[in-house]
Write an enzyme that holds these catalytic residues in place. Structure first.
Site, short mmCIF file in Angstrom:
data_model
loop_
_atom_site.label_atom_id
_atom_site.label_comp_id
_atom_site.label_asym_id
_atom_site.label_seq_id
_atom_site.Cartn_x
_atom_site.Cartn_y
_atom_site.Cartn_z
N HIS A 151 31.43 17.63 43.60
CA HIS A 151 32.86 17.66 43.30
C HIS A 151 33.28 16.49 42.41
CE1 HIS A 151 34.74 20.75 46.23
NE2 HIS A 151 33.49 21.08 45.97
N ASP A 152 32.52 15.42 42.44
CA ASP A 152 32.79 14.31 41.53
C ASP A 152 32.36 14.65 40.10
OD1 ASP A 152 33.48 11.57 40.82
OD2 ASP A 152 31.32 11.22 40.69
N VAL A 184 34.42 17.01 37.58
CA VAL A 184 35.74 16.59 37.10
C VAL A 184 35.56 15.35 36.22
CG1 VAL A 184 38.08 15.90 37.74
CG2 VAL A 184 36.80 17.48 39.21
N GLY A 192 33.05 14.40 34.64
CA GLY A 192 31.71 13.83 34.70
C GLY A 192 31.48 13.02 35.96
N ASP A 229 31.45 10.06 37.79
CA ASP A 229 32.10 8.77 37.54
C ASP A 229 32.69 8.13 38.80
OD1 ASP A 229 34.24 10.44 38.03
OD2 ASP A 229 35.06 10.35 36.00
N PRO A 234 34.58 24.91 41.03
CA PRO A 234 34.37 26.30 41.43
C PRO A 234 34.99 26.56 42.80
CG PRO A 234 32.34 25.35 40.58
CD PRO A 234 33.31 24.21 40.76
N THR A 259 22.05 25.87 51.70
CA THR A 259 21.02 26.07 52.71
C THR A 259 21.25 25.15 53.92
OG1 THR A 259 18.64 26.12 53.13
CG2 THR A 259 19.43 24.39 51.69
N ASP A 278 15.77 24.51 52.84
CA ASP A 278 14.69 25.43 52.52
C ASP A 278 15.24 26.53 51.63
OD1 ASP A 278 16.13 27.11 54.24
OD2 ASP A 278 14.83 26.69 55.96
#
EC number: 1.11.1.7
Length: 327
Positions: A65-66, A69, A71, A73, A163, A194, A253
């Protein structure tokens, strides 16, 4: 002789700068200034896992999530300060959802005690992601380092760039394309589901009223649907959590991909990878389901690709002393 347009010159300069920035990342970046940083991060993550089995999935989600947005950073880690920082933590995809910030703080404290003022918060996210995966039985890799922390946040960007669990494959693919990632990266990085958990509110529309049809999502396995309806009944709490992978929930896995093949993807964005007719993602899912080594190798490369999204390097940004606020 053809003229060299200012626009072309600008594009070339941006390309050179971008390439140069990525080239400055190195797995040995802290070899002399903080040689034990990887071990320090791993120790704190290992301690956190003893009290919270889901923290590995939470930490890798912070990195994801970083990076999506502006790049990689560290901007996601910044708290509201009432004036200049409008935190990404309060963006719709993150509020009451992203977690693990306390573990990042603990890692930062441990790293600062060993190497004050050297290691960025964003590099801590990258290292914590690798530790989380390898400690859960997944692959290990040499994390590229040398990113610096941004002094500002972009809540609006978090609302539009990340997303969503409700999106179709076309939209998911576009959001990955927007940050320079391809379809293989989309499938491989989705494989991080997973392990970890998801809140009922991120998938409950699939259980009762998918796309306002009044019926469940037809791509959901009916046995799995019944189980999920018990966990997340209509009118129940949207914040109840369940396993993203119902088979091996805390192990990294390739069972995530086998789940998709039997229509047991928890999120719509998961199942879209396999159930979208004619999609190029189907063959990738089948390959990763049949060959865990292929998944692990692709996952590592895709994590490196994601970690290379627009890093701040050199004199850009800063090394925060506290990950929650700029210096």
């Amino acid at each position: 002789m053809a003229s060299f347009s200012p626009l072309l010159a600008m594009a070339l300069a941006i390309f050179i700068f971008s390439s140069h920035s990525n080239a400055q990342l190195s797995s040995t970046f802290y070899s002399t200034t903080c040689p034990n940083v990887s071990a320090i991060v791993r120790t704190v993550v290992q301690q956190a896992l003893q009290n919270d089995a889901r923290i590995g999935g939470s930490l890798i989600r912070l990195h994801f999530h970083d990076c999506f947005v502006d790049g990689c950073d560290g901007s996601l880690l910044l708290d509201n300060n009432g004036t200049t920082i409008v935190s990404e933590k309060d963006a719709l995809p993150n509020t009451n959802s992203t977690r693990g910030f306390d573990v990042v703080d603990n890692i930062k404290t441990a790293v600062e005690n060993a190497c004050p003022g050297v290691v960025s918060c964003v590099d801590i996210l990258a290292l914590a992601s690798e530790s989380s995966v390898s400690l859960a039985g997944g692959p290990s890799w040499n994390v590229l380092l040398g990113r610096r922390d941004r002094r500002t946040a972009n809540q609006g960007g978090a609302n539009t760039s990340l997303p969503s669990p409700f999106e179709n494959l076309t939209n998911l693919t576009q959001k990955f394309t927007n940050v320079g990632l391809n379809v293989n990266d989309l499938v491989a990085l989705s494989g991080a589901h997973t392990f970890g958990r998801a809140q009922c509110r991120t998938f409950s529309p699939r259980l009762f009223n998918f796309s306002n049809t009044g019926n469940p999502d037809p791509t959901l396995n009916t046995t799995y649907l019944a189980t999920l309806q018990q966990i997340c009944p209509q009118g129940g709490s949207g914040f109840t959590v369940t396993n993203l992978d119902p088979t091996t929930p805390d192990t990294f896995d390739n069972n995530y991909f086998s789940n998709l093949q039997t229509n047991r993807g928890l999120l719509q964005s998961d199942q879209e990878l396999f159930s979208t007719s004619g999609a190029p993602t189907i063959a990738i899912v089948n390959n990763f389901s049949a060959n865990q080594t292929a998944f692990f190798e692709s996952f590592v490369q895709s994590m490196i690709n994601m970690g290379n999204i627009s890093p701040l390097t050199g004199s850009n940004g800063e090394i925060r002393s506290n990950c929650r606020r700029p210096n």
